[in-house]
Design a protein around this motif. Structure first.
Motif, PDB file in Angstrom:
ATOM      1  N   THR A 269      -7.750  68.956 -31.343  1.00  0.00           N
ATOM      2  CA  THR A 269      -8.339  69.269 -30.044  1.00  0.00           C
ATOM      3  C   THR A 269      -7.318  69.275 -28.918  1.00  0.00           C
ATOM      4  O   THR A 269      -7.477  70.020 -27.949  1.00  0.00           O
ATOM      5  CB  THR A 269      -9.477  68.295 -29.683  1.00  0.00           C
ATOM      6  N   PHE A 270      -6.262  68.441 -29.008  1.00  0.00           N
ATOM      7  CA  PHE A 270      -5.322  68.416 -27.881  1.00  0.00           C
ATOM      8  C   PHE A 270      -4.015  69.165 -28.144  1.00  0.00           C
ATOM      9  O   PHE A 270      -3.284  69.465 -27.194  1.00  0.00           O
ATOM     10  CB  PHE A 270      -5.031  66.988 -27.402  1.00  0.00           C
ATOM     11  N   LEU A 271      -3.702  69.512 -29.385  1.00  0.00           N
ATOM     12  CA  LEU A 271      -2.487  70.291 -29.638  1.00  0.00           C
ATOM     13  C   LEU A 271      -2.640  71.771 -29.274  1.00  0.00           C
ATOM     14  O   LEU A 271      -1.722  72.350 -28.674  1.00  0.00           O
ATOM     15  CB  LEU A 271      -2.045  70.138 -31.095  1.00  0.00           C
ATOM     16  N   PRO A 272      -3.754  72.437 -29.609  1.00  0.00           N
ATOM     17  CA  PRO A 272      -3.859  73.856 -29.235  1.00  0.00           C
ATOM     18  C   PRO A 272      -3.706  74.124 -27.736  1.00  0.00           C
ATOM     19  O   PRO A 272      -3.004  75.079 -27.354  1.00  0.00           O
ATOM     20  CB  PRO A 272      -5.241  74.256 -29.765  1.00  0.00           C
ATOM     21  N   PRO A 273      -4.309  73.332 -26.838  1.00  0.00           N
ATOM     22  CA  PRO A 273      -4.069  73.586 -25.418  1.00  0.00           C
ATOM     23  C   PRO A 273      -2.592  73.489 -25.034  1.00  0.00           C
ATOM     24  O   PRO A 273      -2.119  74.246 -24.173  1.00  0.00           O
ATOM     25  CB  PRO A 273      -4.896  72.504 -24.715  1.00  0.00           C
ATOM     26  N   LEU A 389       3.122  63.133 -28.499  1.00  0.00           N
ATOM     27  CA  LEU A 389       2.638  63.679 -29.763  1.00  0.00           C
ATOM     28  C   LEU A 389       1.175  63.304 -29.933  1.00  0.00           C
ATOM     29  O   LEU A 389       0.340  64.140 -30.297  1.00  0.00           O
ATOM     30  CB  LEU A 389       3.466  63.158 -30.945  1.00  0.00           C
ATOM     31  N   LEU A 390       0.854  62.038 -29.643  1.00  0.00           N
ATOM     32  CA  LEU A 390      -0.534  61.562 -29.639  1.00  0.00           C
ATOM     33  C   LEU A 390      -0.801  60.995 -28.248  1.00  0.00           C
ATOM     34  O   LEU A 390      -0.650  59.791 -28.028  1.00  0.00           O
ATOM     35  CB  LEU A 390      -0.734  60.478 -30.707  1.00  0.00           C
ATOM     36  N   GLY A 419       6.305  53.476 -20.468  1.00  0.00           N
ATOM     37  CA  GLY A 419       7.609  54.039 -20.796  1.00  0.00           C
ATOM     38  C   GLY A 419       7.859  54.198 -22.278  1.00  0.00           C
ATOM     39  O   GLY A 419       8.920  54.710 -22.666  1.00  0.00           O
ATOM     40  N   GLY A 420       6.934  53.787 -23.125  1.00  0.00           N
ATOM     41  CA  GLY A 420       7.097  53.983 -24.562  1.00  0.00           C
ATOM     42  C   GLY A 420       6.692  55.388 -24.963  1.00  0.00           C
ATOM     43  O   GLY A 420       5.799  55.987 -24.352  1.00  0.00           O
ATOM     44  N   THR A 421       7.338  55.925 -25.979  1.00  0.00           N
ATOM     45  CA  THR A 421       6.964  57.233 -26.504  1.00  0.00           C
ATOM     46  C   THR A 421       6.772  57.130 -28.005  1.00  0.00           C
ATOM     47  O   THR A 421       6.857  56.043 -28.579  1.00  0.00           O
ATOM     48  CB  THR A 421       8.012  58.303 -26.120  1.00  0.00           C
ATOM     49  N   HIS A 422       6.504  58.258 -28.659  1.00  0.00           N
ATOM     50  CA  HIS A 422       6.101  58.198 -30.064  1.00  0.00           C
ATOM     51  C   HIS A 422       7.266  57.890 -30.999  1.00  0.00           C
ATOM     52  O   HIS A 422       7.073  57.251 -32.030  1.00  0.00           O
ATOM     53  CB  HIS A 422       5.455  59.517 -30.469  1.00  0.00           C
TER      54      HIS A 422
END
Length: 482
Positions: A269-273, A389-390, A419-422
């Motif tokens: 649901t959130f990757l296509p946009p 990514l998420l 400030g954390g990322t995947h």
């Protein structure tokens, strides 16, 4: 979440074969799966009946394993296993900061093997066999067991730097699984949509039961506590296990686990946009401002723009196509896993994928792997606020709400890490904007230990600030949850 693939026949009978090149060994990738030495060399492991130390002789039996081999090692952490051939650095490449210290001084037994399986994506040891596992048994045991599934679609050594080294140094026995399928073509495993991901859950349950039995045999008593932990897809497994098999665990630490829900939100649901809006934003024309707003509306937070180019090239397109192929292979007909970086408007383009309008069968496939929030043992979840990514508003925030709505709120602590990322390797590229997650995972783990020991409940849910005056060394070693 991915891995370079070779040309193999589709288990679902698709007409086209697909090859994908690996552009970076990061979370969206898995390692090459070939160890430096195909067969580790130290002597078969057993235990001296008088001292309990590692020695040649009988090895602990892994219940249900189709094959196993055990070795006495002077060092179970990557300080020794890289040289001895008992890990694969490609499995964990890109998952931790380059300067993360490596503990040492952990002798013991390592058992490598596999459970019965028909898929052959994991080439570690030259076995060409999936459902591979690793179990590590330190000579100086603290009574506990940590079990983990791998992030992305990586193989069983993927957690060695981020998790295994540290818990072994604390005295835990450790076990990890490749989840039953690996690599870019993981979706070919199984007979129906969702089978490959559903197997991940089965394989971690299987390994946990086996590892608990191995611990009893090796040490003469059961583990006093069993903790599940993992990052990304491995974090999803922690959630699922505590919802569906709480009897096997005392608690878990979920590091940015993937959220699957039949009604969304989720990857589909959130990757296509993002795939639609980012190219317009990057082009910088008159539509760039509106595209930026569309990215924010899809969950990608303001202030994360510096991470978008890398994630578009490395993660978003590939992740969308592969997981959509796993759960909705009919969307693109005979084509396998879509068309890379197709422009919106191209027939069957994943940028235009609309999960809400897909047939009910697709939603049922997701429902087979969906989470409910009904955890049965204590869980600590951590996720970075700059995870693109998420996105946290579509993942960790939602799962915490699901747990509370299921009436299990007292069993959860949820920490948003500012400030954390995947992927922690990105901290090396952006040290002034990001902080590593690995010390926050360790703080969460020790907080869970105290919780389970009755030494106090962890702090209430909150956002953990990024210290403004902390240098890179301090951020790599400390993450106060209080």
């Amino acid at each position: 979440m991915l891995h370079p693939s070779t040309d193999v026949t589709s288990a679902r009978g698709r007409r086209h074969r697909w090859r994908a090149a690996l552009c970076a060994l990061v979370l969206a990738t898995a390692g090459s799966g070939v160890l430096a030495t195909a067969t580790p060399s130290p002597a078969a492991a057993g235990r001296d009946p008088h001292t309990g130390a590692c020695s040649a002789g009988d090895q602990p039996r892994v219940p249900g394993a189709a094959f196993q081999q055990a070795d006495c090692l002077a060092e179970l952490t990557t300080a020794g296993t890289v040289a001895s051939g008992h890990t694969d650095p490609a499995d964990y490449a890109g998952l931790t900061p380059k300067d993360l210290p490596t503990p040492s001084g952990v002798p013991g037994t390592q058992i490598d093997g596999y459970f019965p399986d028909t898929s052959t994506t994991n080439t570690n040891h030259g076995w060409n066999h999936d459902a591979q596992f690793v179990i590590r048994l330190p000579d100086h045991w603290n009574g506990g067991l940590v079990v983990a599934g791998t992030p992305g679609n990586r193989e069983q050594y993927a957690n060695d730097r981020a998790i295994s080294d540290w818990v072994l140094a604390r005295g835990y026995a450790y076990a990890a699984t490749d989840k039953g399928n690996t690599g870019l073509a993981f979706y070919r495993d199984g007979r129906r949509p969702g089978d490959a991901v559903a197997e991940w859950n089965t394989r971690l349950t299987q390994l946990t039961r086996a590892a608990r039995a191995v611990v009893r045999e090796r040490y003469g008593k059961s583990a006093s506590r069993t903790i599940a932990t993992g990052m990304s897809n491995g974090g999803y497994l922690v959630r699922w296990q505590l919802e569906n098999h709480p009897e096997l665990y005392d608690g878990g630490v979920d590091w940015e686990g993937t959220l699957w829900s039949s009604e969304g939100p989720g990857l589909l649901t959130f990757l296509p946009p993002a795939l639609r809006a980012y190219p317009v934003y990057a082009a910088g024309g008159p539509g760039a401002g509106e595209a930026r707003q569309a990215m924010h509306a899809a969950g990608y937070p303001a202030g994360s723009e510096f991470l978008w180019p890398y994630h578009y090239k490395t993660y978003w397109d590939l992740t969308q196509r592969l997981y959509r192929e796993e759960l909705d292979p009919g969307y693109d007909g005979a084509t396998e896993a879509g068309t890379p970086f197709c422009a919106s408007g191209t027939p069957a383009c994943d940028a235009d994928y609309d999960y809400r309008t897909r047939p009910r069968a697709v939603h049922r496939a997701v429902d087979r792997i969906a989470l409910t929030g009904r955890i049965g043992k204590p869980l600590i979840t951590i996720q970075g606020t700059l995870d693109v990514l998420l996105p946290i508003s579509r993942d960790g925030d939602v799962y915490a709400r699901m747990v509370r709505e299921a009436g299990r709120g007292p069993l959860l602590r949820y920490y948003r890490i500012a400030g954390g990322t995947h992927t922690d390797s990105l901290v090396d590229a952006f040290p002034d904007q990001l902080r590593p997650m690995v010390p926050c995972h360790r703080s969460a783990f020790t907080a869970l230990e105290r919780w389970l020991a009755g030494q106090g409940r962890p702090p209430a849910d909150h956002t953990v600030p990024r210290p403004g005056d902390a240098d890179a060394t301090a951020l790599l070693t400390r993450c106060a949850l209080e």
